[in-house]
Design a protein around this motif. Structure first.
Motif: not given
Length: 525
Positions: A58-59, A41-42, A48-53
């Motif tokens: 993950t969380i 998907l990324l 969407l391929d960034n540390p925030v999303t």
């Protein structure tokens, strides 16, 4: 005795809804979290391929997996709340306290008796860590047992009150006082006897899994066939949440039950192929495809003068089944007037699971098309083979359609739109109900005709208890013979009525919560 046992089992099956219906929510959110960390998907959606999303995904998925590792606690609280006759919140809190007392009591006794395993891994030892405490691995059965015990003690002593200085120890506090020695003794008892039950459970799981497609067929068939009794939850729940549905290590965590394993696997991106245990949760073919074919057949076989009404009834029922996986409005339309069709439906449901297994399909759709999209599509074709799931579904759509159409025609079965007197096999739409109100048959302004429901159940004095599950109003009646089934169907929108002794279940579908509230308010007034 038989009637009392059946009523108790139905109450227990209803209580299981509280924890069971929460778990799909966790599963959906795990799937959503997995979307933000899915490599394919990324690649397709680069922003969407960034540390925030990715961190959010993950969380979200990682935190909710913890629910799957604490099912004992969840079931203990949920079942205690469901079985409590009054003060349900206190029952749930007491169950939580009892659970903590039990696991620590078992741990201390096992330590004193020298039976605690010492080593780096507990896998294969019959022991596990529960909330950081090492005990025997009782899985979800620990929660079920403690939930039942807590509810029994709660119902027995919740009204106990004292005078003077001891009055603060009455009610829920006295329930906990009584519960402490009970759960401590149970912890000691199960330290001796549970290993024996473990061997039986493991043997039963091995037998069913070893029987291959025969066992899978029986499982799928019984899960539908027991719907009239309200006990079908007791068939699939152990497979979804205990070792009967498989044991698998995912991400270093040992999990039991097909639903738990599946949720963990979709959250763990390192899993390349989903385990076979997921097949126990592949119950969506009849909901998303089969019963839709049955609806088409029933519509086509309706009498010409009734087709418009049949269409208005069947389309909403079919959409509900396809989208949300709620099948009872359709099933109850032919379950009693044409039981042969319900038997065929049960057989085809079991057969669909066998076919999915033969094609090595690992996609699921237990709660309709929304679940199907969220659970399977993000994982990709390689893991789930979800396109084959759709292909099998289309085949079963045709099977249901041709079998239902043929049997209705050959045996002149009285399905929707084919009734002679117009009263017994209909699903009544909201539009029809509104027309009845406007024509003077119903002079109230309430959307839910609580007074008619109560009258059709024999009056307020005939009703002992009122409860509900996901789609049914469940009542205990003093004299079940006073129930006016035709009136419940024709004037209140009920789609079916099931009577088992004093336990009567009236099927209203997804709006049952508003029906229950209206009935409660009417009885209180």
């Amino acid at each position: 005795m038989k009637e009392k046992l059946m009523n108790s089992m139905q109450r227990f099956a209803k209580a299981m809804f509280i924890p069971v219906l929460i778990l799909p929510i966790a599963g959906i959110l795990i799937a959503i979290g997995n979307l933000f960390t899915n490599a394919k998907l990324l690649e397709a959606v680069p922003f969407l391929d960034n540390p925030v999303t990715k961190g959010f995904g993950t969380i979200l998925s990682g935190s909710l997996v913890s629910i799957l590792t604490n099912l004992g606690l969840i079931f203990a609280v949920g079942i205690a709340v469901g079985l409590a006759e009054k003060k349900k919140a206190e029952a749930g809190f007491t169950a939580l306290l009892g659970f903590l007392v039990f696991i620590n009591a078992m741990n201390k006794f096992m330590a004193l008796s020298g039976s605690l395993f010492e080593g780096d891994s507990l896998r294969g030892t019959g022991q596990t860590m529960v909330m950081g405490v090492q005990i025997l691995d009782m899985g979800v059965f620990l929660g079920i047992i403690l939930g039942i015990v807590t509810a029994y003690v709660h119902n027995r002593f919740i009204d106990k009150e004292f005078n003077n200085a001891f009055q603060i120890y009455g009610g829920a506090r006295f329930v906990f006082i009584v519960l402490i020695p009970v759960v401590v003794l149970l912890a000691i008892l199960f330290s001796f006897v549970w290993p024996f039950f473990q061997s039986i459970i493991n043997g039963l799981g091995s037998f069913i899994n070893g029987s291959g497609n025969v066992g899978l067929f029986l499982y799928g068939m019984l899960e539908r066939l027991l719907i009239p009794t309200g006990l079908h939850h007791l068939v699939y729940t152990p497979f979804l949440y205990s070792s009967l549905g498989g044991v698998q290590e995912v991400g270093g965590v040992l999990l039991e039950g097909s639903r738990n394993i599946y949720f963990a696997e979709i959250a763990d991106n390192t899993v390349k192929v989903l385990s076979q245990s997921v097949i126990w949760d592949a119950r969506g073919i009849s909901k998303m495809f089969g019963l839709i074919g049955a609806c088409v057949a029933m519509y086509q076989m309706a009498k010409p003068e009734n087709k418009a009404k049949a269409r208005a009834i069947l389309i909403p029922a079919a959409v509900t089944s396809f989208i949300a996986g709620v099948t009872e409005p359709i099933e109850f339309s032919f379950m009693f007037v044409s039981p042969i069709l319900f038997g065929i439906h049960s057989v085809l449901s079991g057969l669909s699971m066998v076919v999915l297994n033969l094609f090595n399909v690992r996609a699921i759709g237990p709660n309709g098309f929304i679940d199907f999209l969220l659970y399977n599509v993000p994982l990709g074709v390689e893991k789930t083979r979800w396109p084959m799931y759709i292909a099998v579904g289309l085949v079963f759509f045709l099977l249901y359609y041709f079998i239902f159409r043929t049997l209705i025609k050959v045996w002149n079965l009285k399905t929707i739109g084919r009734e002679e007197d117009g009263g017994e096999v209909k699903l009544y739409s909201k539009k029809e109900y509104e027309e009845k109100k406007q024509s003077g048959n119903n002079t109230r302004n309430e959307e839910v005709p609580a007074d008619i429901i109560v009258e059709a159940l024999g009056g307020a004095e005939n009703i002992e208890t009122v409860d509900n599950c996901f789609t049914r109003l469940r009542v205990m009646l003093k004299e079940p013979g006073k129930v006016d089934e035709s009136r419940l169907k024709s004037e209140t929108g009920a789609t079916g009525v099931v009577s088992k002794g004093k336990n009567v279940q009236v099927v209203y579908g997804l709006q049952v919560n508003s029906v229950r509230k209206a009935v409660d308010l009417y009885l209180e007034s």
